[in-house]
Design a protein around this motif. Sequence first.
Motif, mmCIF file in Angstrom:
data_model
loop_
_atom_site.group_PDB
_atom_site.id
_atom_site.type_symbol
_atom_site.label_atom_id
_atom_site.label_comp_id
_atom_site.label_asym_id
_atom_site.label_seq_id
_atom_site.Cartn_x
_atom_site.Cartn_y
_atom_site.Cartn_z
ATOM 1 N N MET A 1 1.401 -0.077 -29.095
ATOM 2 C CA MET A 1 1.997 -1.079 -29.967
ATOM 3 C C MET A 1 3.211 -1.683 -29.267
ATOM 4 O O MET A 1 3.990 -0.982 -28.655
ATOM 5 N N LYS A 2 3.386 -2.964 -29.367
ATOM 6 C CA LYS A 2 4.509 -3.631 -28.742
ATOM 7 C C LYS A 2 5.786 -3.298 -29.503
ATOM 8 O O LYS A 2 5.787 -3.160 -30.707
ATOM 9 N N ARG B 1 -6.319 -3.159 -42.493
ATOM 10 C CA ARG B 1 -7.159 -2.204 -43.225
ATOM 11 C C ARG B 1 -6.325 -1.010 -43.703
ATOM 12 O O ARG B 1 -6.461 -0.576 -44.829
ATOM 13 N N GLU B 2 -5.481 -0.501 -42.822
ATOM 14 C CA GLU B 2 -4.650 0.652 -43.152
ATOM 15 C C GLU B 2 -3.690 0.340 -44.303
ATOM 16 O O GLU B 2 -3.385 1.215 -45.114
ATOM 17 N N MET C 1 3.217 -3.928 -40.825
ATOM 18 C CA MET C 1 2.011 -3.967 -41.658
ATOM 19 C C MET C 1 2.262 -4.769 -42.933
ATOM 20 O O MET C 1 1.405 -5.548 -43.357
ATOM 21 N N THR C 2 3.444 -4.624 -43.526
ATOM 22 C CA THR C 2 3.786 -5.378 -44.734
ATOM 23 C C THR C 2 3.825 -6.876 -44.443
ATOM 24 O O THR C 2 3.294 -7.684 -45.206
ATOM 25 N N LYS D 1 10.726 -3.599 -35.036
ATOM 26 C CA LYS D 1 10.215 -3.415 -36.393
ATOM 27 C C LYS D 1 9.416 -2.128 -36.458
ATOM 28 O O LYS D 1 8.703 -1.784 -35.531
ATOM 29 N N SER D 2 9.544 -1.446 -37.589
ATOM 30 C CA SER D 2 8.727 -0.253 -37.783
ATOM 31 C C SER D 2 7.285 -0.687 -38.050
ATOM 32 O O SER D 2 7.022 -1.836 -38.423
ATOM 33 N N LYS D 3 6.365 0.245 -37.861
ATOM 34 C CA LYS D 3 4.954 -0.058 -38.118
ATOM 35 C C LYS D 3 4.752 -0.448 -39.576
ATOM 36 O O LYS D 3 4.022 -1.392 -39.878
#
Length: 64
Positions: free
Chosen positions: A1-2, A44-45, A12-13, A6-8
């Motif tokens: 992941m680059k 999807r997650e 995702m949000t 930002k947190s994952k």
Amino acid sequence: MKKNGKSKDQLMTELRGAYERGASIRSLVATTGHSYGSIHSMLRESGTPMRSRGGPNHRGRRAG
């Protein structure tokens, strides 16, 4: 992941919000620099309802 600070979960949000407002996965790839597969996986997650394939000009299979 680059790494972009930002947190994952935050990413995702943001991806989910953009996708639900109509952004395509390919446009999200272009703006984030992540691969198509990683964007799709994160959507999807996050529980994002996925649209069908094809975009606005997609007509599906034709009989005949």
